[in-house]
Enzyme design. Structure first.
Site, PDB file in Angstrom:
ATOM      1  N   SER A   1       0.958  -1.283  -0.072  1.00 57.14           N
ATOM      2  CA  SER A   1      -0.050  -0.121   0.131  1.00 57.14           C
ATOM      3  C   SER A   1       0.811   1.297  -0.004  1.00 57.14           C
ATOM      4  CB  SER A   1      -0.872   0.045   1.193  1.00 57.14           C
ATOM      5  OG  SER A   1      -1.578   1.266   1.458  1.00 57.14           O
TER       6      SER A   1
ATOM      7  N   TYR B   1      -2.475  -0.662  10.099  1.00 55.05           N
ATOM      8  CA  TYR B   1      -2.698  -1.113   8.890  1.00 55.05           C
ATOM      9  C   TYR B   1      -1.223  -0.484   8.021  1.00 55.05           C
ATOM     10  CZ  TYR B   1      -4.207  -2.018   4.086  1.00 55.05           C
ATOM     11  OH  TYR B   1      -4.170  -2.324   2.631  1.00 55.05           O
TER      12      TYR B   1
END
Length: 269
Positions: free
Chosen positions: A134, A147
């Protein structure tokens, strides 16, 4: 290679979103594709086969990889996509158990799959491992601390592993997209230790994220980049599709104070 011509690809988390789009595009490119999910439904997509897998369980990972090897004799591409996120929240609003759970899926799940598949790739003398990271793996987002941490771990592991395995004919890449409009964001789990002090800011960040997702790219932009990495004779170590490419440029060259101010302004902090 398998009878498919391009080889055999294994894609985790392929029931929807990036995983499904990637499995579909790899199949269109000529790969024999196996997708996985913890609860695979009978897919309407007939281009690839869905199998049951829980990446948090050693036994499930071992059984799945063994099943694919028994069926087709090899694995040429592994796409580690399975994962989940926690809805925007303060870092202290997730318990230790929740923190462990997200690492167990997003990071350790990738490690389990890699450990299970690499011996077969070494035996073949070839293979591609493509991990879905990501933009938060190089540009952390406030109120997404856990995350962000898992995706930093994915990036670090991928880069180190690529150095280790390239002399054995195996290459490792990490694809690091920014906002992607999929059901992933609709299924974020809530923090399990919410605090009133974060209530207003949590709601504000959630609204901002939803606004940005409305106009975000769909999963196909990531699937195209994964397929390119799988098929390239000289794959790159890191790929950043769409908006993420510009964000990586800013992370590398913009003054830290300017980037910091930009992040806070964008999230309206």
């Amino acid at each position: 290679m398998s009878k498919s011509g391009m080889g055999v690809a294994l894609v985790t988390g392929a029931s929807s979103g990036i995983g499904e789009a990637t499995a579909d595009l790899l199949a269109k490119a000529g790969y024999r594709v196996f997708g996985t999910s913890r609860r695979p439904a009978s897919s309407a997509n007939e281009r690839f086969e869905m199998l049951t897998l829980d990446v948090t369980l050693d036994a499930s990972v071992g059984a799945l990889v063994e099943k694919v090897i028994q069926r087709v004799g090899r694995i040429d591409v592994l796409v580690n996509n399975a994962g989940f996120g926690v809805a925007p929240a303060g870092a202290e609003e997730s318990s230790i158990e929740q923190a462990q759970a997200i690492f167990d899926t997003n990071f350790m799940g990738m490690v389990r799959m890699t450990r299970a598949v690499v011996p077969y790739m070494r035996q073949q003398g070839s293979g591609r491992i493509i991990n879905i990271g990501s933009v938060l793996g190089f540009l952390p987002m406030p109120y997404m601390a856990l995350y962000s941490a898992t995706k930093h771990a994915v990036a670090g592991y991928s880069e180190a592993l690529d150095h280790e395995l390239r002399t054995m004919g195996i290459r490792v890449s990490v694809v690091e997209p920014a906002y992607i409009n999929t059901s992933f964001d609709a299924n974020l789990i809530k923090p399990d230790a919410p605090l009133d002090v974060y209530g207003a800011i949590r709601s504000g960040v959630e609204r901002r994220v939803k606004e940005v997702l409305t106009g975000a790219d769909g999963p196909d932009v990531v699937a195209k980049m994964v397929t390119s990495a799988a098929m390239s004779r000289h794959p790159k170590m890191r790929y950043a599709p769409g908006l993420a490419r510009r964000m990586r440029f800013l992370r590398r060259f913009a003054p830290a104070s300017v980037l910091d101010a930009g992040v806070r302004k964008d999230l309206r902090l």
